[in-house]
Design a protein around this motif. Structure first.
Motif, PDB file in Angstrom:
ATOM      1  N   ALA A 126       0.836  -1.207   0.000  1.00  0.00           N
ATOM      2  CA  ALA A 126       0.000   0.000   0.000  1.00  0.00           C
ATOM      3  C   ALA A 126       0.873   1.260   0.000  1.00  0.00           C
ATOM      4  O   ALA A 126       0.519   2.271  -0.616  1.00  0.00           O
ATOM      5  N   GLY A 127       2.016   1.191   0.684  1.00  0.00           N
ATOM      6  CA  GLY A 127       2.925   2.335   0.700  1.00  0.00           C
ATOM      7  C   GLY A 127       3.480   2.636  -0.674  1.00  0.00           C
ATOM      8  O   GLY A 127       3.550   3.805  -1.097  1.00  0.00           O
ATOM      9  N   PHE A 128       3.871   1.588  -1.396  1.00  0.00           N
ATOM     10  CA  PHE A 128       4.342   1.790  -2.765  1.00  0.00           C
ATOM     11  C   PHE A 128       3.213   2.318  -3.654  1.00  0.00           C
ATOM     12  O   PHE A 128       3.414   3.243  -4.461  1.00  0.00           O
ATOM     13  N   THR A 129       2.036   1.728  -3.511  1.00  0.00           N
ATOM     14  CA  THR A 129       0.900   2.161  -4.332  1.00  0.00           C
ATOM     15  C   THR A 129       0.592   3.637  -4.125  1.00  0.00           C
ATOM     16  O   THR A 129       0.227   4.350  -5.076  1.00  0.00           O
ATOM     17  N   ALA A 130       0.785   4.114  -2.898  1.00  0.00           N
ATOM     18  CA  ALA A 130       0.497   5.513  -2.589  1.00  0.00           C
ATOM     19  C   ALA A 130       1.416   6.470  -3.339  1.00  0.00           C
ATOM     20  O   ALA A 130       1.114   7.668  -3.449  1.00  0.00           O
ATOM     21  N   GLN A 131       2.526   5.957  -3.876  1.00  0.00           N
ATOM     22  CA  GLN A 131       3.472   6.817  -4.581  1.00  0.00           C
ATOM     23  C   GLN A 131       3.364   6.721  -6.104  1.00  0.00           C
ATOM     24  O   GLN A 131       4.089   7.415  -6.824  1.00  0.00           O
ATOM     25  N   VAL A 132       2.484   5.863  -6.592  1.00  0.00           N
ATOM     26  CA  VAL A 132       2.377   5.662  -8.038  1.00  0.00           C
ATOM     27  C   VAL A 132       2.018   6.946  -8.767  1.00  0.00           C
ATOM     28  O   VAL A 132       2.600   7.277  -9.816  1.00  0.00           O
ATOM     29  N   ASP A 133       1.054   7.700  -8.255  1.00  0.00           N
ATOM     30  CA  ASP A 133       0.639   8.928  -8.950  1.00  0.00           C
ATOM     31  C   ASP A 133       1.778   9.932  -9.046  1.00  0.00           C
ATOM     32  O   ASP A 133       1.884  10.676 -10.043  1.00  0.00           O
ATOM     33  N   ASP A 134       2.643   9.982  -8.026  1.00  0.00           N
ATOM     34  CA  ASP A 134       3.788  10.896  -8.076  1.00  0.00           C
ATOM     35  C   ASP A 134       4.757  10.510  -9.185  1.00  0.00           C
ATOM     36  O   ASP A 134       5.388  11.381  -9.805  1.00  0.00           O
ATOM     37  N   ILE A 135       4.909   9.218  -9.445  1.00  0.00           N
ATOM     38  CA  ILE A 135       5.793   8.769 -10.527  1.00  0.00           C
ATOM     39  C   ILE A 135       5.196   9.168 -11.875  1.00  0.00           C
ATOM     40  O   ILE A 135       5.910   9.636 -12.779  1.00  0.00           O
ATOM     41  N   LYS A 136       3.892   9.015 -12.002  1.00  0.00           N
ATOM     42  CA  LYS A 136       3.245   9.430 -13.252  1.00  0.00           C
ATOM     43  C   LYS A 136       3.407  10.923 -13.484  1.00  0.00           C
ATOM     44  O   LYS A 136       3.661  11.380 -14.610  1.00  0.00           O
ATOM     45  N   ALA A 137       3.266  11.706 -12.424  1.00  0.00           N
ATOM     46  CA  ALA A 137       3.430  13.155 -12.558  1.00  0.00           C
ATOM     47  C   ALA A 137       4.863  13.516 -12.936  1.00  0.00           C
ATOM     48  O   ALA A 137       5.108  14.410 -13.755  1.00  0.00           O
ATOM     49  N   ALA A 138       5.837  12.795 -12.353  1.00  0.00           N
ATOM     50  CA  ALA A 138       7.246  13.069 -12.645  1.00  0.00           C
ATOM     51  C   ALA A 138       7.590  12.768 -14.091  1.00  0.00           C
ATOM     52  O   ALA A 138       8.556  13.326 -14.638  1.00  0.00           O
ATOM     53  N   ALA A 139       6.811  11.907 -14.745  1.00  0.00           N
ATOM     54  CA  ALA A 139       7.073  11.565 -16.152  1.00  0.00           C
ATOM     55  C   ALA A 139       6.997  12.785 -17.066  1.00  0.00           C
ATOM     56  O   ALA A 139       7.575  12.787 -18.157  1.00  0.00           O
ATOM     57  N   ASP A 140       6.315  13.838 -16.617  1.00  0.00           N
ATOM     58  CA  ASP A 140       6.241  15.064 -17.419  1.00  0.00           C
ATOM     59  C   ASP A 140       7.618  15.690 -17.623  1.00  0.00           C
ATOM     60  O   ASP A 140       7.805  16.498 -18.540  1.00  0.00           O
ATOM     61  N   LEU A 141       8.582  15.344 -16.773  1.00  0.00           N
ATOM     62  CA  LEU A 141       9.929  15.911 -16.873  1.00  0.00           C
ATOM     63  C   LEU A 141      10.848  15.113 -17.803  1.00  0.00           C
ATOM     64  O   LEU A 141      11.997  15.493 -17.998  1.00  0.00           O
ATOM     65  N   ARG A 142      10.360  14.017 -18.337  1.00  0.00           N
ATOM     66  CA  ARG A 142      11.246  13.141 -19.115  1.00  0.00           C
ATOM     67  C   ARG A 142      11.879  13.843 -20.313  1.00  0.00           C
ATOM     68  O   ARG A 142      13.053  13.622 -20.623  1.00  0.00           O
ATOM     69  N   GLY A 143      11.138  14.671 -20.994  1.00  0.00           N
ATOM     70  CA  GLY A 143      11.708  15.367 -22.145  1.00  0.00           C
ATOM     71  C   GLY A 143      12.888  16.237 -21.764  1.00  0.00           C
ATOM     72  O   GLY A 143      13.908  16.271 -22.471  1.00  0.00           O
ATOM     73  N   ASP A 144      12.766  16.938 -20.631  1.00  0.00           N
ATOM     74  CA  ASP A 144      13.852  17.811 -20.175  1.00  0.00           C
ATOM     75  C   ASP A 144      15.031  17.021 -19.615  1.00  0.00           C
ATOM     76  O   ASP A 144      16.185  17.397 -19.813  1.00  0.00           O
ATOM     77  N   ARG A 145      14.740  15.944 -18.926  1.00  0.00           N
ATOM     78  CA  ARG A 145      15.790  15.217 -18.208  1.00  0.00           C
ATOM     79  C   ARG A 145      16.407  14.062 -19.006  1.00  0.00           C
ATOM     80  O   ARG A 145      17.347  13.422 -18.537  1.00  0.00           O
ATOM     81  N   ALA A 146      15.883  13.782 -20.190  1.00  0.00           N
ATOM     82  CA  ALA A 146      16.333  12.595 -20.940  1.00  0.00           C
ATOM     83  C   ALA A 146      17.849  12.518 -21.116  1.00  0.00           C
ATOM     84  O   ALA A 146      18.435  11.442 -20.897  1.00  0.00           O
ATOM     85  N   PRO A 147      18.545  13.599 -21.510  1.00  0.00           N
ATOM     86  CA  PRO A 147      20.000  13.467 -21.673  1.00  0.00           C
ATOM     87  C   PRO A 147      20.707  13.026 -20.386  1.00  0.00           C
ATOM     88  O   PRO A 147      21.610  12.193 -20.431  1.00  0.00           O
ATOM     89  N   GLU A 148      20.284  13.596 -19.257  1.00  0.00           N
ATOM     90  CA  GLU A 148      20.883  13.203 -17.980  1.00  0.00           C
ATOM     91  C   GLU A 148      20.557  11.749 -17.653  1.00  0.00           C
ATOM     92  O   GLU A 148      21.434  10.975 -17.251  1.00  0.00           O
ATOM     93  N   ILE A 149      19.290  11.401 -17.772  1.00  0.00           N
ATOM     94  CA  ILE A 149      18.847  10.051 -17.404  1.00  0.00           C
ATOM     95  C   ILE A 149      19.602   9.003 -18.200  1.00  0.00           C
ATOM     96  O   ILE A 149      20.082   7.996 -17.654  1.00  0.00           O
ATOM     97  N   LEU A 150      19.729   9.219 -19.498  1.00  0.00           N
ATOM     98  CA  LEU A 150      20.412   8.243 -20.343  1.00  0.00           C
ATOM     99  C   LEU A 150      21.891   8.156 -19.988  1.00  0.00           C
ATOM    100  O   LEU A 150      22.461   7.062 -19.895  1.00  0.00           O
ATOM    101  N   ALA A 151      22.553   9.293 -19.781  1.00  0.00           N
ATOM    102  CA  ALA A 151      23.967   9.271 -19.420  1.00  0.00           C
ATOM    103  C   ALA A 151      24.182   8.601 -18.068  1.00  0.00           C
ATOM    104  O   ALA A 151      25.160   7.873 -17.864  1.00  0.00           O
ATOM    105  N   GLN A 152      23.264   8.822 -17.145  1.00  0.00           N
ATOM    106  CA  GLN A 152      23.432   8.315 -15.785  1.00  0.00           C
ATOM    107  C   GLN A 152      23.116   6.834 -15.637  1.00  0.00           C
ATOM    108  O   GLN A 152      23.334   6.257 -14.570  1.00  0.00           O
ATOM    109  N   THR A 153      22.644   6.195 -16.700  1.00  0.00           N
ATOM    110  CA  THR A 153      22.512   4.743 -16.620  1.00  0.00           C
ATOM    111  C   THR A 153      23.871   4.076 -16.496  1.00  0.00           C
ATOM    112  O   THR A 153      23.991   2.988 -15.941  1.00  0.00           O
ATOM    113  N   THR A 154      24.917   4.741 -17.004  1.00  0.00           N
ATOM    114  CA  THR A 154      26.266   4.158 -16.941  1.00  0.00           C
ATOM    115  C   THR A 154      27.297   5.066 -16.282  1.00  0.00           C
ATOM    116  O   THR A 154      28.447   4.676 -16.119  1.00  0.00           O
ATOM    117  N   ASP A 155      26.916   6.297 -15.926  1.00  0.00           N
ATOM    118  CA  ASP A 155      27.915   7.244 -15.435  1.00  0.00           C
ATOM    119  C   ASP A 155      27.268   8.247 -14.491  1.00  0.00           C
ATOM    120  O   ASP A 155      26.471   9.071 -14.926  1.00  0.00           O
TER     121      ASP A 155
END
Length: 365
Positions: free
Chosen positions: A133-162
């Motif tokens: 239930a604790g994890f489920t309570a945070q699902v909506d916040d993850i969906k909202a954070a997805a709005d930042l993917r376009g801006d953060r994509a270069p960082e996110i991709l680089a940080q998979t390995t560095d």
């Protein structure tokens, strides 16, 4: 998440993967320490076949008649930390790993759904396993954070390995000038990642996309459990070590603050990417800082430290996010929303780690 080919660690020109340190980045990706069994085979002993034959001929040309040995060298000091600097990087890392791993243990209570990290029997860190239930309570916040993917994509991709490149930006960390600092980070990361992976395995928490089909991560979710976050653990551990070894305090405190802010951003990027919950970061940040401070304490570089507990079941998780103020309050012994803290007795020194820390610190004077 891997300190990838740590089996290749001897190739120090190439230390980062941890086989690629010229590319310092991948140390943040230290997680995959699997090939440590190969760490001693550094590849520096190999001689091309043509050169080997030529060397035999050269010896035959100058040695002459066999003579009794004219010189007997004395032994090096036994078990001296100074010996460390005579060896190749792979041998150093193996020796320091035994030094830092000593007394470090992870235990689980399946009935209470808790985990703890101890050092020579003294509790260093403990956490609840969040409820479903604790994890489920945070699902909506993850969906909202997805709005930042376009801006953060270069960082996110680089940080998979560095992640190190991002954490070290304020310092201009450089292989040519900071060889021992890089090796110190490697030495600290090995036990940090070993504990992190043991906790992930024991606590066995599902990734966000298993809770909601709309999350759809922008990168492949790693093939290990979500809680605690490895990126948060490693980023906060590295920031702690780099801040102390580089002298980021007093009038240079802003350097340490910037590294900590980068660590928090790296952790948040994993939520934006859809592969972590916020509570994974709440736990990972505390774990990384706890382990780093314990190791720095054992290296003689830091005074007392605290046992940190993560209140992942008893604290409300809906809307909860990693807070640096909350984290700092816990580590200073104050009141925190998601943590509790108590003093930890001194733990045994780690002389090899202390020698490596001293060498690294000299690079920043």
């Amino acid at each position: 998440m891997s300190l990838n080919n740590i089996g290749n660690i001897g190739n120090i020109g190439n230390i980062g993967n941890i086989g690629n340190i010229g590319n310092i980045g991948n140390i943040g990706n230290i997680g995959n320490i699997g090939n440590i069994g190969n760490i001693g085979n550094i590849g520096l002993e190999a001689v091309p076949g043509a050169a080997s034959g030529a060397m035999m001929l050269a010896r035959d040309g100058v040695v002459g008649a066999r003579q009794p040995a004219a010189h007997t060298p004395t032994h090096l000091p036994m078990n001296s930390p100074e010996n460390l600097f005579r060896w190749d990087p792979g041998s150093r890392q193996s020796a320091v790993f035994v030094d830092t791993r000593s007394g470090l243990d992870v235990a689980f209570d399946a009935a209470a759904e808790t985990a703890s990290v101890t050092v020579a029997g003294a509790k260093l860190f403990h956490t609840d396993r969040p409820s479903e239930a604790g994890f489920t309570a945070q699902v909506d916040d993850i969906k909202a954070a997805a709005d930042l993917r376009g801006d953060r994509a270069p960082e996110i991709l680089a940080q998979t390995t560095d992640i190190l490149s991002f954490l070290a930006m304020p310092l201009s960390l450089n292989l040519a000038r900071h060889k021992w600092t890089i090796e110190l980070l490697q030495a600290v990361m090995l036990p940090v990642v070993a504990v992190e992976k043991a906790l992930k395995n024991g606590l066995a928490c599902r990734r966000p996309q298993e809770y909601d089909a709309q999350i759809q991560p922008m990168i492949t979710a790693p093939a290990h459990s979500a809680f605690p976050s490895g990126h948060a653990t490693e980023a906060f551990a590295i920031a702690e070590v780099l801040s102390l070894v580089s002298g980021a305090s007093g009038d240079r405190a802003a350097y340490g603050e910037q590294m900590t802010l980068q660590a928090a951003r790296i952790a948040h990027n994993r939520v934006v990417a859809g592969v972590h919950f916020h509570v994974d970061n709440i736990c990972g940040a505390a774990l990384g800082r706890s382990l780093a401070r314990m190791l720095l304490h054992r290296a003689g570089a830091l005074g007392g430290h605290h046992c940190i507990g993560v209140k992942a079941q008893t604290a409300a998780l809906a809307g909860a996010k990693l807070s640096l103020d909350d984290l700092d309050a816990a580590f200073s012994g104050g009141t925190a929303d998601h943590y509790d803290a108590s003093e930890v007795a001194s733990v045994a020194p780690a002389p090899l780690l202390a020698a490596l820390f001293a060498a690294a610190q000299d690079e920043w004077t």
